[in-house]
Motif scaffolding. Structure first.
Motif, PDB file in Angstrom:
ATOM      1  N   VAL A  11      83.816  54.171 124.917  1.00  0.00           N
ATOM      2  CA  VAL A  11      83.545  55.394 125.681  1.00  0.00           C
ATOM      3  C   VAL A  11      83.570  56.598 124.744  1.00  0.00           C
ATOM      4  O   VAL A  11      84.476  56.737 123.920  1.00  0.00           O
ATOM      5  N   LYS A  12      82.574  57.449 124.877  1.00  0.00           N
ATOM      6  CA  LYS A  12      82.513  58.677 124.083  1.00  0.00           C
ATOM      7  C   LYS A  12      82.940  59.862 124.943  1.00  0.00           C
ATOM      8  O   LYS A  12      82.809  59.838 126.163  1.00  0.00           O
ATOM      9  N   ALA A  69      92.810  57.933 126.410  1.00  0.00           N
ATOM     10  CA  ALA A  69      91.632  58.318 125.629  1.00  0.00           C
ATOM     11  C   ALA A  69      91.388  57.371 124.463  1.00  0.00           C
ATOM     12  O   ALA A  69      90.246  56.983 124.189  1.00  0.00           O
ATOM     13  N   ILE A  70      92.447  56.975 123.777  1.00  0.00           N
ATOM     14  CA  ILE A  70      92.281  56.111 122.604  1.00  0.00           C
ATOM     15  C   ILE A  70      91.827  54.718 123.023  1.00  0.00           C
ATOM     16  O   ILE A  70      91.014  54.078 122.334  1.00  0.00           O
ATOM     17  N   ASP A  71      92.306  54.240 124.176  1.00  0.00           N
ATOM     18  CA  ASP A  71      91.871  52.929 124.671  1.00  0.00           C
ATOM     19  C   ASP A  71      90.418  52.979 125.139  1.00  0.00           C
ATOM     20  O   ASP A  71      89.660  52.022 124.936  1.00  0.00           O
ATOM     21  N   LEU A  72      90.043  54.072 125.774  1.00  0.00           N
ATOM     22  CA  LEU A  72      88.645  54.232 126.185  1.00  0.00           C
ATOM     23  C   LEU A  72      87.730  54.292 124.965  1.00  0.00           C
ATOM     24  O   LEU A  72      86.634  53.720 124.965  1.00  0.00           O
ATOM     25  N   ASP A  73      88.196  54.970 123.935  1.00  0.00           N
ATOM     26  CA  ASP A  73      87.411  55.057 122.699  1.00  0.00           C
ATOM     27  C   ASP A  73      87.226  53.677 122.075  1.00  0.00           C
ATOM     28  O   ASP A  73      86.134  53.344 121.596  1.00  0.00           O
ATOM     29  N   ARG A  74      88.267  52.873 122.078  1.00  0.00           N
ATOM     30  CA  ARG A  74      88.162  51.520 121.524  1.00  0.00           C
ATOM     31  C   ARG A  74      87.185  50.663 122.321  1.00  0.00           C
ATOM     32  O   ARG A  74      86.533  49.774 121.766  1.00  0.00           O
ATOM     33  N   ALA A  75      87.088  50.951 123.620  1.00  0.00           N
ATOM     34  CA  ALA A  75      86.148  50.200 124.455  1.00  0.00           C
ATOM     35  C   ALA A  75      84.721  50.715 124.313  1.00  0.00           C
ATOM     36  O   ALA A  75      83.792  50.097 124.838  1.00  0.00           O
ATOM     37  N   LYS A 131      83.377  54.145 137.693  1.00  0.00           N
ATOM     38  CA  LYS A 131      82.374  53.841 136.658  1.00  0.00           C
ATOM     39  C   LYS A 131      83.054  53.430 135.354  1.00  0.00           C
ATOM     40  O   LYS A 131      82.637  52.463 134.699  1.00  0.00           O
ATOM     41  N   LEU A 132      84.087  54.179 134.967  1.00  0.00           N
ATOM     42  CA  LEU A 132      84.794  53.865 133.721  1.00  0.00           C
ATOM     43  C   LEU A 132      85.447  52.492 133.778  1.00  0.00           C
ATOM     44  O   LEU A 132      85.357  51.707 132.826  1.00  0.00           O
ATOM     45  N   ASN A 133      86.111  52.206 134.891  1.00  0.00           N
ATOM     46  CA  ASN A 133      86.814  50.927 135.006  1.00  0.00           C
ATOM     47  C   ASN A 133      85.847  49.747 135.026  1.00  0.00           C
ATOM     48  O   ASN A 133      86.123  48.692 134.440  1.00  0.00           O
ATOM     49  N   LYS A 134      84.711  49.921 135.687  1.00  0.00           N
ATOM     50  CA  LYS A 134      83.715  48.847 135.698  1.00  0.00           C
ATOM     51  C   LYS A 134      83.194  48.580 134.292  1.00  0.00           C
ATOM     52  O   LYS A 134      82.991  47.423 133.896  1.00  0.00           O
ATOM     53  N   TYR A 135      82.988  49.649 133.543  1.00  0.00           N
ATOM     54  CA  TYR A 135      82.515  49.474 132.166  1.00  0.00           C
ATOM     55  C   TYR A 135      83.590  48.805 131.301  1.00  0.00           C
ATOM     56  O   TYR A 135      83.313  47.837 130.590  1.00  0.00           O
TER      57      TYR A 135
END
Length: 335
Positions: free
Chosen positions: A161-162, A153-159, A285-289
């Motif tokens: 992602v909400k 979650a924290i890595d997605l947030d840094r990228a 979708k997440l990984n592509k983003y």
């Protein structure tokens, strides 16, 4: 007792230990267990103050949770038979489904209400299988082979992602990545949102997950609870991930600390194997983003320079030092 003897073959088909006991012992156990469960549920339903359980919330909660333990299951068809020849004759204004519904509802893992209207039971069903049914995905959500891994979650947030709670989800365990349909040059305007059900974390969460997963691992049934547990395990690695999900209001933590919640989530899927996933399309979708140029580099920059107050202070100090050095050089040249 006659009902138990008449249904003995069907009862035996639900258990593997029936060779250990004779028919009389099995009939007695089934009747005693059924009477206790029905008596408890009647007390819960009518809230009669004179009963021994009323007013003792700890006992009430403990019994409610015990009723969904895998090792405590009693076939609902037999419970229904006992209901018809006992409770229904004394209290005809209540249905069997109404009577057992509080057991399922009180063991819900999520903040959203369980959709109990489509739940049905057959010969092999019990309380745990009914709870499992409540989390069943709709027909349009298909399972795939589990091949993708997502960031925490924290890595997605840094990228960028909400996270956002699901609003009236069609599937209680559903997760969906919502993206801006209109391509946008500015990174901040094109950030995806991962919508999730609001999960409640407390002292009973682990045992509920473990029993549902054990049920999926032990019987021929869909493993959507296991798939969800693995998904949450991927999102949560540390207490920082829990803090981010709590901040985003997709997780409610009733445990002592975020670290306890993270440890609990990470322990749920230990020694659990599953090849099925109901989120592969969303993970794609997440990984592509996240693998895009800007999200990848912004996430790396935020991880390197903004991961802690000390790194931010060091960055600011470095910038100030650089500016001072540049000013000194300019003044030296001008002089």
């Amino acid at each position: 007792m006659q009902r138990a003897y008449g249904l003995m073959n069907t009862i035996k088909a639900c258990y593997i230990w029936t060779n250990t006991f004779n028919d009389a012992e099995i009939a007695e156990m089934m009747v005693v267990d059924a009477c206790f469960v029905l008596g408890f549920l009647i007390v819960m339903h009518v809230s009669y103050r004179g009963k021994s359980y009323t007013g003792k919330s700890l006992k009430l909660c403990t019994i409610m949770h015990d009723l969904v333990l895998l090792e405590n299951q009693i076939p609902l068809f037999f419970l229904h038979e006992m209901f018809q020849c006992t409770v229904l004759k004394l209290k005809s204004d209540i249905s069997f489904i109404q009577l057992i519904k509080p057991v399922i509802v009180s063991n819900n893992l999520f903040k959203a209400k369980l959709k109990f209207d489509k739940v049905s039971f057959g010969t092999n069903d019990h309380f745990l299988s009914l709870l499992h049914q409540c989390y069943m995905p709709p027909d349009n959500i298909k399972k795939d082979d589990m091949t993708k891994i997502i960031h925490s979650a924290i890595d997605l947030d840094r990228a960028g992602v909400k996270f956002k709670p699901s609003e009236d989800p069609t599937w209680l365990m559903g997760m969906e990545v919502k993206q801006n349909r209109v391509p946008c040059f500015f990174w901040s305007w094109n950030r995806p949102t991962l919508t999730m059900p609001v999960l409640s974390i407390d002292d009973t969460t682990e045992f509920l997950f473990r029993n549902l997963i054990a049920y999926e691992q032990s019987f021929e049934t869909q493993s959507y609870v296991t798939s969800y547990a693995i998904a949450i395990d991927m999102l949560v690695n540390t207490q920082d991930d829990v803090a981010k999900l709590v901040e985003s209001k997709v997780l409610v933590n009733y445990m002592g600390s975020n670290e306890e919640a993270a440890n609990m989530i990470n322990n749920i899927c230990k020694n659990v194997s599953s090849d099925d996933s109901y989120y592969e399309e969303e993970w794609d979708k997440l990984n592509k983003y996240c693998n895009g140029y800007w999200p990848k580099h912004i996430a790396k920059m935020r991880s390197t320079y903004f991961s802690s107050p000390w790194s931010i202070i060091a960055l600011v100090a470095g910038i100030i030092l650089f500016l001072l050095q540049a000013l000194q050089t300019i003044f030296t040249i001008n002089s």
